[in-house]
Design an enzyme around this catalytic site. Structure first.
Site, mmCIF file in Angstrom:
data_model
loop_
_atom_site.group_PDB
_atom_site.id
_atom_site.type_symbol
_atom_site.label_atom_id
_atom_site.label_comp_id
_atom_site.label_asym_id
_atom_site.label_seq_id
_atom_site.Cartn_x
_atom_site.Cartn_y
_atom_site.Cartn_z
ATOM 1 N N GLU A 160 48.723 27.031 14.899
ATOM 2 C CA GLU A 160 49.124 27.880 16.311
ATOM 3 C C GLU A 160 48.300 26.842 16.881
ATOM 4 O O GLU A 160 48.064 25.870 16.968
ATOM 5 C CB GLU A 160 48.375 28.975 15.673
ATOM 6 N N ASP A 163 48.483 27.250 8.026
ATOM 7 C CA ASP A 163 48.065 27.986 9.699
ATOM 8 C C ASP A 163 48.313 27.359 10.855
ATOM 9 O O ASP A 163 48.071 26.092 10.998
ATOM 10 C CB ASP A 163 47.127 28.191 9.121
ATOM 11 N N ASP A 203 42.130 37.745 5.658
ATOM 12 C CA ASP A 203 42.161 36.395 5.204
ATOM 13 C C ASP A 203 40.311 36.292 6.029
ATOM 14 O O ASP A 203 40.167 36.795 6.697
ATOM 15 C CB ASP A 203 43.093 36.163 6.293
#
Length: 282
Positions: free
Chosen positions: A172, A170, A81
């Protein structure tokens, strides 16, 4: 200053003692070299976040950053990634090293797009990889549906061309402030639901959720409701993927290091090539 002048009017011996005491007291409140150098932790500029930024700052310390993982099994396929931090990526080199899939950061919030997106997204495709895009969530700046729309507008879509992976959320640790973006556990679950529901309604695909177990537990209360619909991309820089968040019996992908070859972030797809292709095709 008024206090110092008043004590000077006393006897010489006493005034010297009091003034000295005053100066000493003032010095206690003046910043010394250590105090002057101490400051709030550096906050990166908006848009600079990347997949795993929170893992390095939090989980990495607990589990040992970039601990050597177990050797890849035959049914694990290497991936990477990338974000703007990597710039132009040597995709042919990665392909030669056995990397078969890739994800590129497309967007963050509703105001940032990756300036390297085109080279990274099309470059991985041209090298022979299946590839997809990811969105770095900032739940404190706008709603989940709005961020899904922005992601879709700037590279996060999906097409049934046999080479495009579904988009990734994503979610987090917040690199710009409090870990949970100022949201309650139920508020965070609602935000994530709004994002994945909007993505599904517009693409027909369930978005992959990238997260770390400790963040998920802290900020969603270890909510188990996405495990039956959204593939899990677990982040853990250790020898194994470890305990998964509630609701997911297995992980689909695992980000296992931030110091791999050619680009730092390397990942493993938890399945054989035909299963990877099944994820691509939907």
């Amino acid at each position: 200053m008024v206090f110092v002048r008043s004590v000077m009017s006393l006897s010489r011996g006493r005034s010297r003692l009091v003034v000295t005491g005053v100066l000493t007291g003032l010095l206690l409140f003046l910043p010394g070299p250590a105090a002057q150098s101490a400051s709030a932790p550096d906050v990166p500029p908006r848009g600079s976040a990347y997949m795993g930024i929170g893992v390095l700052a939090h989980d990495g310390r607990a589990s040992g950053p970039d601990a050597t993982p177990a050797p890849a099994r035959a049914n694990q396929i290497e991936g990477v990634d990338v974000s703007s931090h990597q710039g132009n990526v040597a995709w042919a080199t990665l392909w030669g090293d056995g990397v078969k899939w890739a994800y590129t950061k497309a967007t963050e919030g509703t105001s940032y797009t990756n300036p390297s997106f085109t080279q990274q997204y099309t470059g991985s495709y041209n090298a022979g990889m299946v590839r997809g895009a990811y969105h770095f969530a900032t739940p404190d700046t706008s709603g989940g549906a709005a961020q899904a729309d922005y992601f879709l507008k700037h590279g996060g879509g999906w097409s049934k061309d046999g080479k495009t992976l579904p988009g990734v959320l994503d979610i987090e640790w917040n690199p710009y402030g409090g870990s949970c973006y100022g949201k309650s556990k139920s508020g965070m679950v609602s935000w994530i639901r709004d994002f994945v529901n909007r993505y599904k309604s517009r693409t027909g695909r369930d978005a992959v959720i990238y997260t770390a177990t400790s963040w998920w537990t802290e900020c969603t209360g270890n909510y188990s409701g996405f495990g039956k619909t959204n593939p899990l991309w677990i982040a853990r820089y250790a020898s194994t993927a470890g305990t998964l968040p509630a609701g997911w019996p297995y992980h689909t992908m695992w980000q296992y290091t931030s110091s791999g070859k050619t680009v730092g972030d390397h990942d493993r797809f938890n399945g054989t090539q035909d299963r990877l292709q099944a994820l691509v095709n939907g």
